[in-house]
Scaffold this motif. Structure first.
Motif, mmCIF file in Angstrom:
data_model
loop_
_atom_site.group_PDB
_atom_site.id
_atom_site.type_symbol
_atom_site.label_atom_id
_atom_site.label_comp_id
_atom_site.label_asym_id
_atom_site.label_seq_id
_atom_site.Cartn_x
_atom_site.Cartn_y
_atom_site.Cartn_z
ATOM 1 N N CYS A 157 -14.743 -16.566 -32.291
ATOM 2 C CA CYS A 157 -14.414 -16.096 -33.650
ATOM 3 C C CYS A 157 -12.951 -15.685 -33.746
ATOM 4 O O CYS A 157 -12.263 -16.010 -34.726
ATOM 5 N N ILE A 178 -12.459 -7.212 -32.235
ATOM 6 C CA ILE A 178 -13.704 -7.839 -32.681
ATOM 7 C C ILE A 178 -14.889 -7.319 -31.882
ATOM 8 O O ILE A 178 -16.000 -7.203 -32.400
ATOM 9 N N LEU A 236 -16.029 -12.215 -41.437
ATOM 10 C CA LEU A 236 -16.459 -12.636 -40.108
ATOM 11 C C LEU A 236 -17.891 -13.162 -40.149
ATOM 12 O O LEU A 236 -18.187 -14.242 -39.634
ATOM 13 N N ARG A 265 -18.761 -17.148 -39.595
ATOM 14 C CA ARG A 265 -19.559 -17.453 -38.415
ATOM 15 C C ARG A 265 -20.792 -18.252 -38.807
ATOM 16 O O ARG A 265 -21.149 -19.248 -38.174
ATOM 17 N N VAL A 307 -9.048 -9.774 -40.687
ATOM 18 C CA VAL A 307 -10.424 -10.235 -40.865
ATOM 19 C C VAL A 307 -11.345 -9.039 -41.070
ATOM 20 O O VAL A 307 -11.379 -8.123 -40.246
ATOM 21 N N PHE A 351 -9.128 -7.629 -36.386
ATOM 22 C CA PHE A 351 -10.364 -7.367 -37.100
ATOM 23 C C PHE A 351 -10.380 -5.911 -37.526
ATOM 24 O O PHE A 351 -9.927 -5.025 -36.794
#
Length: 638
Positions: free
Chosen positions: A465, A613, A440, A444, A435, A359
Motif C-alpha cells: 500500500c 501505515i 487507504l 486497497r 493518505v 499516512f
C-alpha cells in the motif's frame, strides 16, 4: 514496463477466451498504456491453441507493439530492460533486439547463452514455432513479475501473466519461481493431454557436477507450489543458465575493535564516518563502490525516451519542465544516495521528483488529546514539524497537513535541504503524498489487493500500500512557499531496495551477528538475495507498474551485486558499531563522500513504520500474519 500474458489450451473443445478474465486484461492495460493487442495461434492438427496478449509502456526506441511475430511464426512477449550484455543502440527498442537474437538461436544451449548474457530486469514468453516450444521465465533476481495458473486435468489449460486478480475462489495463481527458465513442449503435451514443464536452472558454475548437486533441491523448491497433476523435470542435457553475479565472498577477516573517529562505541556522528575515510584503503574502496553504483544509476536514468524540446539543448520554461525520473524517497540513506547519484546523470534542466508518502497519524485522525493520548514519539513529531506547513489543509479532505508529519516526512524534508545544498541549480520536487484511512481502505479494496496477490501477509499489505500511493505520485510540492497540487509525470521510478539485503540493514542481521558472529551474518545475507524475488520484487513490480511506470533497482544491478559480493562482510558493515553507523557502513561512507550530511547517520526505518501505515489500522498484528484486509470484501464491510 509491459504487461504480458499467454494462455494455452490443450483441448480442442475449449477456447482460450474461456480462461481470459476481463479484469486481468484491465490490469495488464494499466501496466502498458501505450499499446495493447492480442494474437491467437492455433495448431489444429495438434489441438493446442495459444493466445498472446501484449501491453506496452513505451520507454526506449520507437513504440513497438507486442506481441511480435516473425516470418517463421515465432512469437515474443518481453517485459524487461537490457542495460548491458547485449548491445541496444540509443534509438533501438530492446524488444526487437531480443527477438532478433532469439531468431538466430539454433539450439537450447543458444537460448540459454543469450539469457545468461543479459544484464537488467526481465520476464518473457517466447513461442518457438518450429519446435512447438513455449519458453518463459524471470531474471535471476525476479525483478519483473510473472504469475502462472494451471487448469485442472480436464481443462488442460495453462496461463501466464504479469498480474492477476484476487478472487473469493482460490484459483491457485502463484509467482513463477525465479529459479531458471522453463520450457513446455506443446506438441508432446497436446498428444499426452497433460502438462509437463522442463526447467533450466540458474547456477554459478555450469559444470555437470555443480548442476547435479542442486537439481534435486531446485526441483523440490519449485514442485511444492505446483498442482499434483503437473509434471516438472530437469532438462535431459543438464543445461543451465550461468548466474549473472559472482558468489558471495564468505571470508571472515579479523577486525580491529578500535574504530577511527571515536573512542566511545555508542557515539553516532558524521565525524565517525570521516575517521574511516581518513584511511586510504577504505577511501579507495568507497570510491570504487560509488563508481559502480553511479554507473548503475546512470544506465537507469538515461535509458528512456525524453521530450524533443529537452533533447535539442533548448532550456524549456519552468512551466514546461517535466520530470522523467522519480525516486521513492524517505530521506533515509538508501534513497538519498540514489537521488544524489541520479543528480549526476539526469540532464540539469530536468526536475527530479522525490516521492514521499505519509499516512495520517492515527491520534490526529481520531482527534485525541495530544497531551494525554499521544505516545512520546508522536509528540516529538509535532515539535519537529515546520510551523509553516502545519496550518495548511489537504485540498481533498480539508485535513490539517500537520496530521501527516510522520517520521519519513520529517526526514524527507531534511533530505531535500541536503540535496538542494549539493546542487541548488536542480529543481527538486519533494512530492508530499498524504493518505487518509478512508482512501487507504477504498484503494486497497479497488485494486491494491489484486496487485499484492498472490502474496498475503501483513507486511505485504503495509509495504504494498505504501509503495502504491508513493509511486502514484499524487500530492503537493512547494512552489515559492506555497504548497501546490502536483502529479508526477515520471515513468521511471528508482527504488533503494536491495541495499538492506546486501549491507546488513535489517535488525534481524544484527540479531544474527550477535548470536552467530560473522559466519551467521554471511548465511543471513546469502539467504536474503536468494529469496528477494519471492518476498519483494514481483510484488513491487506489480504495484509500481499499475500506474504505467517502471520500477528500476540500481542496488540490484548485476555489477553492483557482484562488486558487493566480492567483498568480505566486514568491509560492508560493522555491527559492533551502533545503529546509524554500523549497518550499511560502506553506503554511509559513500554518502559522506557524495557530500551528504545528517542523512548519513540516520538509522534504518522500514517504510511501514516511517510512513506510519503500520500504526494506522492495527498495532497488534505480526508482519508474517495473513492479512485479513487483503481478502475480498465489499466497501460497506470495511
Amino acid at each position: 514496463m509491459c504487461g504480458i500474458c499467454c494462455i494455452v489450451t490443450l483441448r480442442s473443445q475449449h477456447t482460450v477466451n474461456d480462461f481470459l478474465n476481463e479484469d486481468i486484461l484491465c490490469r495488464l492495460r494499466r501496466r502498458g498504456p501505450d499499446s495493447s493487442q492480442q494474437l491467437l495461434k492455433t495448431v489444429s492438427d495438434l489441438s493446442y491453441k495459444c493466445l498472446f496478449s501484449g501491453h506496452v509502456l513505451h520507454l526506449r526506441g520507437l513504440v513497438t507493439p507486442q506481441p511480435l511475430e516473425d516470418a517463421n511464426s515465432n512469437i515474443f512477449l518481453w517485459n524487461g530492460e537490457i542495460f548491458d550484455g547485449v548491445h541496444v543502440g540509443a534509438l533501438e527498442n530492446d524488444t526487437e533486439v531480443m527477438f532478433g537474437h532469439l531468431a538466430l538461436c539454433r539450439s537450447e544451449a543458444d537460448i540459454l547463452s543469450l539469457f545468461s548474457s543479459l544484464r537488467g530486469p526481465w520476464s518473457f514468453i517466447y513461442y518457438q514455432a518450429s519446435r512447438h516450444s513455449l519458453w518463459f521465465g524471470r531474471d535471476y533476481f525476479g525483478r519483473r513479475s510473472l504469475l502462472w495458473q494451471f487448469g485442472n486435468e480436464v481443462d488442460g489449460a495453462f496461463c501466464l501473466t504479469s498480474v492477476s486478480v484476487s478472487s473469493k475462489i482460490d484459483i491457485q495463481w502463484r509467482e513463477v519461481p525465479a529459479s531458471g527458465i522453463f520450457k513446455i513442449d506443446l506438441k508432446a503435451c497436446a498428444t499426452a493431454k497433460s502438462l509437463s514443464l522442463t526447467l533450466f536452472p540458474w547456477k554459478y558454475s555450469c559444470t555437470e557436477e555443480a548442476v547435479e548437486e542442486t537439481f534435486v533441491s531446485v526441483l523440490e523448491k519449485v514442485l511444492k507450489d505446483l498442482p499434483n497433476h503437473i509434471r516438472l523435470v530437469m532438462n535431459e542435457s543438464k543445461l543451465c543458465l550461468r548466474a549473472p553475479v559472482i558468489p558471495l565472498n564468505k571470508t571472515i577477516l579479523e577486525v580491529s575493535r578500535k574504530h577511527p573517529g571515536t573512542n566511545i562505541s555508542n557515539v553516532v556522528s558524521t565525524e565517525t564516518l570521516q575517521g574511516f575515510l581518513a584511511e586510504e584503503c577504505k577511501k579507495t574502496l568507497v570510491g570504487q563502490f560509488i563508481g559502480v553504483l553511479s554507473e548503475a544509476v546512470k544506465r537507469r536514468v538515461l535509458s528512456l525516451v525524453r521530450d524533443e524540446d529537452q533533447k535539442t539543448g533548448g532550456i524549456p520554461s519552468m512551466a514546461n519542465r517535466k520530470a522523467h525520473v522519480a525516486v521513492l524517497f524517505s530521506g533515509g540513506i538508501d534513497s538519498m544516495v540514489v537521488a544524489a547519484l541520479a543528480d549526476k546523470h539526469v540532464p540539469l534542466e530536468e526536475p527530479i521528483d522525490l516521492l514521499n508518502v505519509a499516512f495520517m497519524i492515527k491520534e490526529h485522525a481520531k482527534q485525541k488529546d495530544a497531551a494525554t493520548k499521544h505516545p512520546h514519539q508522536e509528540v516529538q513529531l509535532d515539535l519537529l514539524c515546520p510551523q509553516g506547513s502545519c496550518q495548511d489543509l489537504d485540498a481533498k479532505t480539508g485535513t490539517p497537513l500537520s496530521c501527516f508529519d510522520v517520521p519519513d516526512r520529517i526526514t524527507g524534508r531534511a533530505g531535500l535541504r541536503e540535496l538542494e545544498a549539493i546542487n541548488p541549480s536542480r529543481t527538486w520536487n519533494l512530492v508530499e503524498i498524504n493518505v487518509t484511512l478512508e482512501e487507504l481502505k477504498e484503494m486497497r479494496q479497488q485494486c491494491i489487493n489484486h496487485l499484492i496477490y498472490p502474496l498475503d501477509t501483513v507486511l505485504d499489505d503495509s509495504i504494498g500500500c505504501a509503495i502504491w500511493f508513493a509511486s502514484r505520485g499524487e500530492g503537493f510540492v512547494s512552489n515559492q512557499g506555497q504548497l501546490k497540487p502536483y502529479k508526477s509525470p515520471a515513468k521511471v521510478v528508482l527504488t533503494g531496495i536491495g541495499a538492506d539485503e546486501q549491507l546488513a540493514g535489517y535488525s534481524r542481521h544484527r540479531v544474527s551477528f550477535q548470536k552467530y558472529g560473522l559466519e551467521g551474518l554471511n548465511k543471513e545475507l546469502e539467504m536474503e538475495l536468494n529469496r528477494i524475488s519471492s518476498r519483494n520484487l514481483g510484488r513491487d513490480d506489480r504495484i509500481i507498474g499499475d500506474h504505467g511506470k517502471e520500477a528500476r533497482f540500481p542496488f540490484l544491478d548485476e555489477h553492483v551485486v557482484s562488486f558487493l559480493n566480492s567483498l568480505p562482510v566486514s568491509e560492508k558493515a560493522d555491527l559492533t558499531l551502533p545503529r546509524g553507523i554500523g549497518e550499511k557502513l560502506i553506503l554511509r561512507l559513500a554518502a559522506k563522500e557524495l557530500g551528504l550530511t545528517a542523512s548519513t547517520v540516520l538509522p534504518k526505518r522500514a517504510v511501514q513504520f516511517g510512513s506510519r501505515i503500520a500504526k494506522l489500522e492495527s498495532n497488534s498484528e505480526k508482519a508474517s500474519d495473513t492479512c485479513s484486509r487483503l481478502k475480498l470484501f465489499s466497501v460497506d464491510e470495511l
